[in-house]
Motif scaffolding. Structure first.
Motif, PDB file in Angstrom:
ATOM      1  N   GLY A  97       1.055  -0.952  -0.221  1.00 39.43           N
ATOM      2  CA  GLY A  97      -0.167   0.219   0.030  1.00 39.43           C
ATOM      3  C   GLY A  97       0.807   1.238  -0.150  1.00 39.43           C
ATOM      4  N   SER A  98       2.185   1.111   0.872  1.00 37.08           N
ATOM      5  CA  SER A  98       2.582   2.484   0.476  1.00 37.08           C
ATOM      6  C   SER A  98       3.714   2.910  -1.021  1.00 37.08           C
ATOM      7  N   PRO A 101       0.389   4.047  -4.077  1.00 32.01           N
ATOM      8  CA  PRO A 101      -0.399   5.589  -3.103  1.00 32.01           C
ATOM      9  C   PRO A 101      -1.540   5.748  -4.669  1.00 32.01           C
ATOM     10  N   ARG A 102      -2.884   5.758  -4.200  1.00 32.28           N
ATOM     11  CA  ARG A 102      -3.662   5.977  -5.418  1.00 32.28           C
ATOM     12  C   ARG A 102      -4.831   6.585  -4.760  1.00 32.28           C
ATOM     13  N   SER A 106      -7.420   5.610   1.095  1.00 31.34           N
ATOM     14  CA  SER A 106      -6.230   6.399   2.716  1.00 31.34           C
ATOM     15  C   SER A 106      -5.493   4.822   3.216  1.00 31.34           C
ATOM     16  N   PHE A 107      -4.222   5.220   3.442  1.00 30.28           N
ATOM     17  CA  PHE A 107      -3.479   4.177   3.909  1.00 30.28           C
ATOM     18  C   PHE A 107      -3.946   3.582   5.521  1.00 30.28           C
ATOM     19  N   VAL A 202       2.036   5.809   9.887  1.00 34.65           N
ATOM     20  CA  VAL A 202       2.640   5.849   8.440  1.00 34.65           C
ATOM     21  C   VAL A 202       3.453   6.875   7.726  1.00 34.65           C
ATOM     22  N   SER A 206       5.717   4.613   5.284  1.00 30.23           N
ATOM     23  CA  SER A 206       6.454   5.166   4.058  1.00 30.23           C
ATOM     24  C   SER A 206       8.084   6.009   3.474  1.00 30.23           C
ATOM     25  N   SER A 236       6.891   8.096  -2.707  1.00 32.62           N
ATOM     26  CA  SER A 236       6.555   8.497  -0.709  1.00 32.62           C
ATOM     27  C   SER A 236       5.369  10.119  -0.053  1.00 32.62           C
ATOM     28  N   GLY A 239       1.806   9.037  -0.620  1.00 33.58           N
ATOM     29  CA  GLY A 239       1.315   8.432  -0.084  1.00 33.58           C
ATOM     30  C   GLY A 239       0.720   9.306   0.938  1.00 33.58           C
ATOM     31  N   THR A 243      -3.484  10.087   2.263  1.00 36.07           N
ATOM     32  CA  THR A 243      -3.177   9.459   3.581  1.00 36.07           C
ATOM     33  C   THR A 243      -3.862  11.008   5.166  1.00 36.07           C
TER      34      THR A 243
END
Length: 312
Positions: A97-98, A101-102, A106-107, A202, A206, A236, A239, A243
């Motif tokens: 997930g890190s 990122p999209r 949310s992470f 988080v 990252s 990085s 992400g 978030t």
């Protein structure tokens, strides 16, 4: 006549005598088997122990629930043990997930799910610190092979510098960010910031993208090094922004812009600081000048001057 005697009710003297001797004993009948499943049959004895077993069970359940609700103090080992209670699949999912990122993803919501851990951030920071120190030394070793005039000595202090830098960044920056969001929460009631451990989690995950990037910085091509660094920094920071955006968007536009800009700037300073300190540009290859042939100074011959005539 015999058939009528067989159908008559007969008393069993042994059972009557047994009940007379032990009046506290509980008897069961066929009607007990027909009792519905939703009802409980209670036997009442002459000893006055009505519902004593139920009270004991209720007290045991209450004690167990109280023990489960009691959390250990933060100075105990069991308090921090829960933050390392993750499996390999969860850590890999959070690393994935890190790295990808999209927007709108949310992470914290999709990967942490109210279960932050310190296992991943701790080992990611430790790995990044050692990789920085090792690759920083390998850079000088590889440069020495290309140019023997470069002197190399083991630089063990880089391990300490890398560890202090990475861990201070991974803890102090989330602490400052969490404290600022808590302060803004008192002003903007609609804001619901993340917890401190979620913020640390988080930031820790990252930093994973920089581990392969640091290894790729061993390629002695400056423009390729900057390309890898820019790509890692973009992923990085993206992400982090994706978030934090659901939290800061509830604040004013000015505060949200300044906060996200500060997050991006600090992340860029960390990446550029590591690039310049651990991978400092080496001097160009020193080419020794060719030895010049020294010639002796030419012999100077002085011609005798003719004598001047003496006037009489």
């Amino acid at each position: 006549m015999a058939a009528a005697d067989e159908l008559a009710f007969h008393e069993f003297e042994e059972a009557t005598n047994l009940l007379a001797e032990t009046p506290d004993v509980a008897t069961t009948s066929i009607s007990d088997q027909l009792t519905p499943k939703g009802h409980v049959a209670v036997a009442v004895g002459s000893g006055g122990s009505y519902g004593a077993e139920d009270e004991v069970e209720e007290s045991d359940k209450t004690a167990l629930l109280q023990e489960e609700k009691q959390q250990p103090g933060f100075w105990t080992f069991s308090y921090y043990q829960s933050f390392f209670d993750v499996d390999t699949l969860q850590v890999l999912d959070r690393i994935k997930g890190s790295l990808l990122p999209r927007p709108g993803h949310s992470f914290v919501r999709h990967h942490l799910r109210n279960r932050p851990d310190l296992y991943g951030p701790f080992w990611i920071c430790a790995t990044l610190a050692f990789v920085l120190a090792i690759t920083g030394n390998l850079t000088i070793v590889l440069a020495q092979r290309r140019d023997p005039s470069i002197h190399y000595g083991p630089q063990f202090h880089k391990v300490t510098v890398a560890g202090i830098t990475i861990y201070c960044y991974a803890w102090l920056v989330p602490l400052a960010l969490w404290a600022f969001l808590q302060w803004r929460k008192g002003i903007r009631e609609r804001m619901g910031p993340y917890t401190f451990l979620e913020t640390v989690c988080v930031y820790g995950y990252s930093l994973f993208i920089f581990i392969p990037t640091v290894v790729l910085w061993l390629i002695p091509v400056p423009w390729l090094q900057w390309l890898f660094g820019a790509l890692a920094l973009a992923l990085s920071t993206a992400g982090l922004v994706f978030t934090l955006w659901p939290i800061v968007r509830e604040d004013t536009r000015l505060v949200a812009s300044v906060l996200l800009s500060a997050v991006i700037l600090l992340h860029a300073l960390l990446a550029m600081g590591c690039k310049f300190y651990f991978f400092q540009p080496l001097p160009p290859e020193h080419v020794a000048p060719p030895p010049q042939a020294t010639s002796l100074p030419p012999t100077i011959f002085l011609t005798p001057t003719p004598p001047r005539p003496v006037a009489t």
